[in-house]
Design an enzyme around this catalytic site. Sequence first.
Site, mmCIF file in Angstrom:
data_model
loop_
_atom_site.group_PDB
_atom_site.id
_atom_site.type_symbol
_atom_site.label_atom_id
_atom_site.label_comp_id
_atom_site.label_asym_id
_atom_site.label_seq_id
_atom_site.Cartn_x
_atom_site.Cartn_y
_atom_site.Cartn_z
ATOM 1 N N LYS A 248 66.232 28.199 33.318
ATOM 2 C CA LYS A 248 66.432 28.093 31.678
ATOM 3 C C LYS A 248 65.359 28.616 31.090
ATOM 4 O O LYS A 248 65.631 29.280 29.957
ATOM 5 C CB LYS A 248 66.699 26.498 31.500
HETATM 6 N N1 GLU Z 1 63.404 18.353 36.726
HETATM 7 C C1 GLU Z 1 63.327 19.215 37.832
HETATM 8 C C2 GLU Z 1 63.810 20.642 37.682
HETATM 9 O O1 GLU Z 1 64.808 20.596 36.610
HETATM 10 C C3 GLU Z 1 63.786 18.997 39.024
HETATM 11 C C4 GLU Z 1 63.112 17.775 39.804
HETATM 12 C C5 GLU Z 1 63.939 17.253 41.228
HETATM 13 O O2 GLU Z 1 65.033 17.616 41.330
HETATM 14 O O3 GLU Z 1 63.122 16.864 42.016
HETATM 15 O O4 GLU Z 1 63.703 21.547 38.035
#
Ligand code: GLU
Length: 314
Positions: A248
């Site tokens: 993103k």
């Molecule tokens: N919030 C993280 C991301 O969007 C993913 C974290 C996880 O799956 O441990 O990359």
Amino acid sequence: MPETGSPPGTDDTPAPCGRFAPSPTGPLHFGSLVSAVASLLQARRRGGRWLVRIEDLDPPREVPGAADAILAALDHHGLAWDGPVLYQSTREDAYLDALERLAAAGLTYRCTCSRKVIARVAAAGIAGPIYPGTCRRKPPPAGRRSAIRLRVPAGIVAVSDGHFGRLELDVAGEIGDFVLRRADGLFAYQLAVVIDDADQAVSEVVRGSDLLDLTPAQICLQRLLGFAVPAYLHHPVVTGPDGNKLSKQTGARGLDDGDPRPNLVAALAFLGQDPPEALRAASLDELWRWAIARWDPRRMPGRRDAPAPPRYEM
Ligand code: GLU
Ligand code: ZN
């Protein structure tokens, strides 16, 4: 029961619980759809629960409206989560609690080193500079704005990943004393993810292989906090035409709100599940029924000893 896939849980093993944990830094793109689909299928294939957690820990990096847009896109694609969505921005008390526990056990210390100083003195590691422990040896004066670091114990931490196999890492040597809370007061992903996975009773973490190298650090923290270590299954990440992971932050295009079926068929194909063309014309319910019955993570491409998965053309 179809013959393919992993065996369903027996009566005395609790149903598995998986999760999808996007950061609201932009809309749901094809790479994150793949993560959402893989984590949902791995949980549902064995009759388990599937949770969604919004990792909104870092307001400066967030895009207004992105969390709602991600949830709407999941819904549009028929990815139905269980229970309420958990927002990390509401979890400060739980993170503070864990920090206090670690501090009481002598496992944390304050650090006032700037990024610039660290860049000058630290060796490059797999997850950024390896902090050389300056403030561990010489505590900074009280009262100065400081980050909180974990005193990482010496020793090898092993992960048995469901797809990539066994990985061993000397977390202290290769990652170093990592930050749990930044000097600006924001909690670090590493701390939050471990506490939330434990509090939500997540039994299997399914996510992109870009996070594989951080997993031993998370396991290290789980052990110090006395949490159960979940199972891990990392899937190959979707790369763009430049060979880098679709993300993103680098502006990967969001999925549109047209027909969701071609996106899902493409995600299933990327995950090696060989969806038939006819699935594009099936109802969303039928498509999901097929995918859950078919799911077998052993079909995924990109094991370390196998050819790289195909690139996705944006
Ligand atoms: N919030 C993280 C991301 O969007 C993913 C974290 C996880 O799956 O441990 O990359
Ligand atoms: Zn320091």
